[in-house]
Design a protein around this motif. Structure first.
Motif, PDB file in Angstrom:
ATOM      1  N   ARG A  56      33.605  29.481  46.311  1.00  0.00           N
ATOM      2  CA  ARG A  56      34.384  28.250  46.487  1.00  0.00           C
ATOM      3  C   ARG A  56      35.040  27.836  45.174  1.00  0.00           C
ATOM      4  NH1 ARG A  56      33.399  22.538  46.814  1.00  0.00           N
ATOM      5  NH2 ARG A  56      34.759  21.578  48.351  1.00  0.00           N
ATOM      6  N   ARG A  57      34.310  27.958  44.082  1.00  0.00           N
ATOM      7  CA  ARG A  57      34.853  27.580  42.780  1.00  0.00           C
ATOM      8  C   ARG A  57      36.004  28.495  42.391  1.00  0.00           C
ATOM      9  NH1 ARG A  57      29.582  26.259  38.957  1.00  0.00           N
ATOM     10  NH2 ARG A  57      28.681  24.654  40.272  1.00  0.00           N
ATOM     11  N   VAL A  58      35.843  29.788  42.632  1.00  0.00           N
ATOM     12  CA  VAL A  58      36.898  30.733  42.280  1.00  0.00           C
ATOM     13  C   VAL A  58      38.162  30.453  43.093  1.00  0.00           C
ATOM     14  CG1 VAL A  58      37.578  33.166  42.429  1.00  0.00           C
ATOM     15  CG2 VAL A  58      35.353  32.543  41.464  1.00  0.00           C
ATOM     16  N   ASN A  59      38.008  30.222  44.389  1.00  0.00           N
ATOM     17  CA  ASN A  59      39.178  29.930  45.233  1.00  0.00           C
ATOM     18  C   ASN A  59      39.913  28.681  44.757  1.00  0.00           C
ATOM     19  OD1 ASN A  59      39.031  32.103  47.010  1.00  0.00           O
ATOM     20  ND2 ASN A  59      37.605  31.059  48.376  1.00  0.00           N
ATOM     21  N   LEU A  60      39.154  27.650  44.385  1.00  0.00           N
ATOM     22  CA  LEU A  60      39.781  26.400  43.957  1.00  0.00           C
ATOM     23  C   LEU A  60      40.387  26.515  42.561  1.00  0.00           C
ATOM     24  CD1 LEU A  60      37.196  23.779  45.273  1.00  0.00           C
ATOM     25  CD2 LEU A  60      39.563  23.980  45.996  1.00  0.00           C
ATOM     26  N   ALA A  61      39.681  27.196  41.667  1.00  0.00           N
ATOM     27  CA  ALA A  61      40.132  27.239  40.273  1.00  0.00           C
ATOM     28  C   ALA A  61      41.232  28.264  40.039  1.00  0.00           C
ATOM     29  CB  ALA A  61      38.943  27.528  39.350  1.00  0.00           C
ATOM     30  N   PHE A  62      41.135  29.432  40.704  1.00  0.00           N
ATOM     31  CA  PHE A  62      42.046  30.525  40.400  1.00  0.00           C
ATOM     32  C   PHE A  62      42.972  30.894  41.553  1.00  0.00           C
ATOM     33  CE2 PHE A  62      38.134  31.246  37.895  1.00  0.00           C
ATOM     34  CZ  PHE A  62      38.671  31.111  36.629  1.00  0.00           C
ATOM     35  N   GLY A  63      42.654  30.412  42.755  1.00  0.00           N
ATOM     36  CA  GLY A  63      43.485  30.728  43.907  1.00  0.00           C
ATOM     37  C   GLY A  63      42.821  31.729  44.842  1.00  0.00           C
ATOM     38  N   LEU A  64      43.322  31.774  46.089  1.00  0.00           N
ATOM     39  CA  LEU A  64      42.723  32.626  47.111  1.00  0.00           C
ATOM     40  C   LEU A  64      42.853  34.107  46.783  1.00  0.00           C
ATOM     41  CD1 LEU A  64      43.871  30.721  50.333  1.00  0.00           C
ATOM     42  CD2 LEU A  64      41.666  30.603  49.170  1.00  0.00           C
ATOM     43  N   ASP A  65      43.922  34.492  46.087  1.00  0.00           N
ATOM     44  CA  ASP A  65      44.085  35.897  45.723  1.00  0.00           C
ATOM     45  C   ASP A  65      42.948  36.363  44.815  1.00  0.00           C
ATOM     46  OD1 ASP A  65      46.354  36.075  47.216  1.00  0.00           O
ATOM     47  OD2 ASP A  65      47.745  35.864  45.525  1.00  0.00           O
ATOM     48  N   HIS A  66      42.564  35.498  43.873  1.00  0.00           N
ATOM     49  CA  HIS A  66      41.436  35.840  42.996  1.00  0.00           C
ATOM     50  C   HIS A  66      40.148  35.916  43.806  1.00  0.00           C
ATOM     51  CE1 HIS A  66      43.566  35.467  39.142  1.00  0.00           C
ATOM     52  NE2 HIS A  66      42.471  35.976  38.610  1.00  0.00           N
ATOM     53  N   GLY A  67      39.998  35.012  44.779  1.00  0.00           N
ATOM     54  CA  GLY A  67      38.820  35.050  45.630  1.00  0.00           C
ATOM     55  C   GLY A  67      38.725  36.352  46.404  1.00  0.00           C
ATOM     56  N   ASP A  68      39.847  36.780  46.958  1.00  0.00           N
ATOM     57  CA  ASP A  68      39.867  38.061  47.684  1.00  0.00           C
ATOM     58  C   ASP A  68      39.553  39.227  46.747  1.00  0.00           C
ATOM     59  OD1 ASP A  68      40.507  36.752  50.017  1.00  0.00           O
ATOM     60  OD2 ASP A  68      42.665  37.120  49.852  1.00  0.00           O
ATOM     61  N   ALA A  69      40.115  39.158  45.528  1.00  0.00           N
ATOM     62  CA  ALA A  69      39.861  40.220  44.546  1.00  0.00           C
ATOM     63  C   ALA A  69      38.382  40.268  44.167  1.00  0.00           C
ATOM     64  CB  ALA A  69      40.723  40.002  43.308  1.00  0.00           C
ATOM     65  N   LEU A  70      37.755  39.094  44.053  1.00  0.00           N
ATOM     66  CA  LEU A  70      36.326  39.041  43.732  1.00  0.00           C
ATOM     67  C   LEU A  70      35.503  39.689  44.837  1.00  0.00           C
ATOM     68  CD1 LEU A  70      33.834  38.143  42.168  1.00  0.00           C
ATOM     69  CD2 LEU A  70      34.065  35.879  43.226  1.00  0.00           C
ATOM     70  N   LEU A  71      35.801  39.351  46.096  1.00  0.00           N
ATOM     71  CA  LEU A  71      35.052  39.932  47.213  1.00  0.00           C
ATOM     72  C   LEU A  71      35.222  41.445  47.261  1.00  0.00           C
ATOM     73  CD1 LEU A  71      35.701  37.326  50.043  1.00  0.00           C
ATOM     74  CD2 LEU A  71      33.578  37.722  48.797  1.00  0.00           C
ATOM     75  N   ALA A  72      36.454  41.915  47.036  1.00  0.00           N
ATOM     76  CA  ALA A  72      36.702  43.362  47.044  1.00  0.00           C
ATOM     77  C   ALA A  72      35.932  44.049  45.919  1.00  0.00           C
ATOM     78  CB  ALA A  72      38.200  43.632  46.907  1.00  0.00           C
ATOM     79  N   ALA A  73      35.888  43.411  44.736  1.00  0.00           N
ATOM     80  CA  ALA A  73      35.182  43.995  43.598  1.00  0.00           C
ATOM     81  C   ALA A  73      33.675  44.017  43.840  1.00  0.00           C
ATOM     82  CB  ALA A  73      35.507  43.224  42.320  1.00  0.00           C
ATOM     83  N   VAL A  74      33.141  42.945  44.443  1.00  0.00           N
ATOM     84  CA  VAL A  74      31.711  42.908  44.760  1.00  0.00           C
ATOM     85  C   VAL A  74      31.379  44.008  45.766  1.00  0.00           C
ATOM     86  CG1 VAL A  74      29.883  41.565  45.874  1.00  0.00           C
ATOM     87  CG2 VAL A  74      31.391  40.467  44.222  1.00  0.00           C
ATOM     88  N   ALA A  75      32.208  44.136  46.805  1.00  0.00           N
ATOM     89  CA  ALA A  75      31.978  45.182  47.806  1.00  0.00           C
ATOM     90  C   ALA A  75      32.000  46.569  47.161  1.00  0.00           C
ATOM     91  CB  ALA A  75      33.042  45.092  48.899  1.00  0.00           C
TER      92      ALA A  75
END
Length: 415
Positions: free
Chosen positions: A29-48
């Motif tokens: 939630r913090r990443v989506n709010l602070a950096f945007g949804l694209d960063h959130g998607d990138a984080l999930l892809a990197a974790v996976a």
């Protein structure tokens, strides 16, 4: 096919013991709010990608929803499951690929809650998933990065019993006045000798009382049980009483700050009571400041702005506390009506170990100054760090390098 059906299909034809992990990416939630949804998607892809690499082609990995993953591996024993969970957590937290995604110290956000259940292929997938999710929720409740192994019927009951025990202790503290307010001096970093300028009021247990729990445990319970308004009202009342008993403290200081939680800011009766305490105290409102953490302020931005403005109209000042480890967006500095920014101690403590920490501190100070706000660095533990922060231009400093928290009587003598 649902996640539950995928897990059942993967287990079909297999035998033996399996560990089912439910993993929550705490920072989503913090990443989506602070950096945007694209960063959130990138984080999930990197974790996976990290999880798939760690699994080395074995097991099942799925994402049932949001920032959560389900993972199954064959294990030899329950102890093996716990060891695998610890290795997996270490793999995620030490991943340079995850850290490279963000222009800040991602270590403060790179946190995971993991629930672990040991099951057999013939066990109910639905029941095992629910147990893993309950364990993950308990891991989140405990904070930071945690692994919780499912113990049937015990997790929930144990957590509730601990909360109720802490709540009873807290209520006794409030009723019997066992919580004392101490003050930690804050110094002027830009002046020779680091003279004391201000102080932050902190809560401590009465040393004469033999409670087994530290105040932090009680405050965590107060937050989770949503009774922080009672705690904050107690602290404000006792802080004001203590300041009236020691007029020399206020006379010598620019201001004294008191922490307020977002729960309290949103609680109208408590805020009315705090207004009455301030206006009826006989203390100049300009001598009082209130601190609210960055995360809490941003989560309820508009309501927070309104409540802050109401207190500022009385003459009180506001400090944005723990800046940098929450949403860490400079855009919020111009939108929040605060007078001062407190840089989170995580950056200060590790300034020698992490080159990027000094860059972050410089950036926070530069943007704060540009928006008319003073800066304070907390958790300063030695003279070398203090002089380094002075060189950056930080206005105030707080920490053991200067003074520990003390009673107001001790502070008055010091001044």
């Amino acid at each position: 096919m649902s996640g539950q059906q995928e897990i059942a299909a993967w287990l079909e034809g297999r035998s033996g013991l399996f560990a089912l992990f439910h993993i929550d990416v705490r920072a989503m939630r913090r990443v989506n709010l602070a950096f945007g949804l694209d960063h959130g998607d990138a984080l999930l892809a990197a974790v996976a990608k990290q999880l798939e690499s760690w699994m080395q082609g074995e097991g099942y990995l799925g994402r049932p929803w949001g920032g959560e993953f389900s993972l199954i591996l064959a294990v030899d024993s329950p102890m093996d499951a716990i060891e695998q969970a610890s290795r997996m957590l270490q793999c995620l937290q030490e991943s340079p690929e995850l850290g490279a995604l963000f222009p800040v110290d991602f270590g403060a956000l790179n946190r995971y809650a993991v629930g672990v259940v040991v099951m057999r292929s013939e066990d109910s997938v639905d029941a095992s998933l629910r147990a893993a999710m309950a364990s993950c929720a308990e891991a989140k409740r405990r904070g930071s990065s945690e692994v919780v192994f499912h113990a049937p019927d015990q997790l929930r009951r144990g957590a509730m019993e601990e909360d109720l025990h802490n709540l009873r202790l807290l209520q006794r503290c409030l009723q019997e006045g066992q919580l004392e307010v101490h003050a930690q001096p804050i110094v002027r970093l830009q002046e020779r000798g680091f003279p004391i300028a201000k102080a932050e009021m902190l809560v401590r247990l009465d040393p004469r009382d033999a409670f087994g729990k530290a105040p932090q445990h009680l405050l965590e319970t107060a937050r989770s049980m949503r009774v922080m308004p009672d705690v904050d009202a107690y602290i404000v009342r006792h802080a004001i009483d203590a300041l009236r008993e020691h007029p020399g403290v206020l006379a010598a200081l620019d201001s004294v700050s008191i922490n307020l939680s977002a729960q309290t800011l949103m609680d109208a009766p408590t805020m009315h009571a705090i207004f009455a305490m301030v206006t009826g105290s006989g203390i100049a409102a300009s001598k009082l400041a209130f601190e609210i953490t960055e995360t809490e302020a941003v989560e309820q931005m508009e309501e927070t702005r309104q409540k802050i403005e109401n207190l500022r109209r009385l003459g009180c000042r506001f400090v944005l506390d723990d800046f940098g480890v929450g949403y860490c967006s400079f855009g919020y500095l111009s939108r929040l009506p605060v007078d001062e920014v407190k840089i989170d101690g995580l950056f200060v403590r590790e300034i020698d170990e992490r080159v990027e920490n000094e860059l972050i501190i410089r950036a926070i100070h530069t943007v704060s100054a540009a928006t008319g706000k003073k800066t304070t660095a907390e958790f300063i533990e030695n003279d070398e760090v203090a002089h380094r922060l002075r060189g950056i231009g930080i206005d105030y400093g707080q920490g053991w390098a200067f003074h520990p928290a003390m009673t107001l009587q001790e502070l008055e003598k010091l001044l």
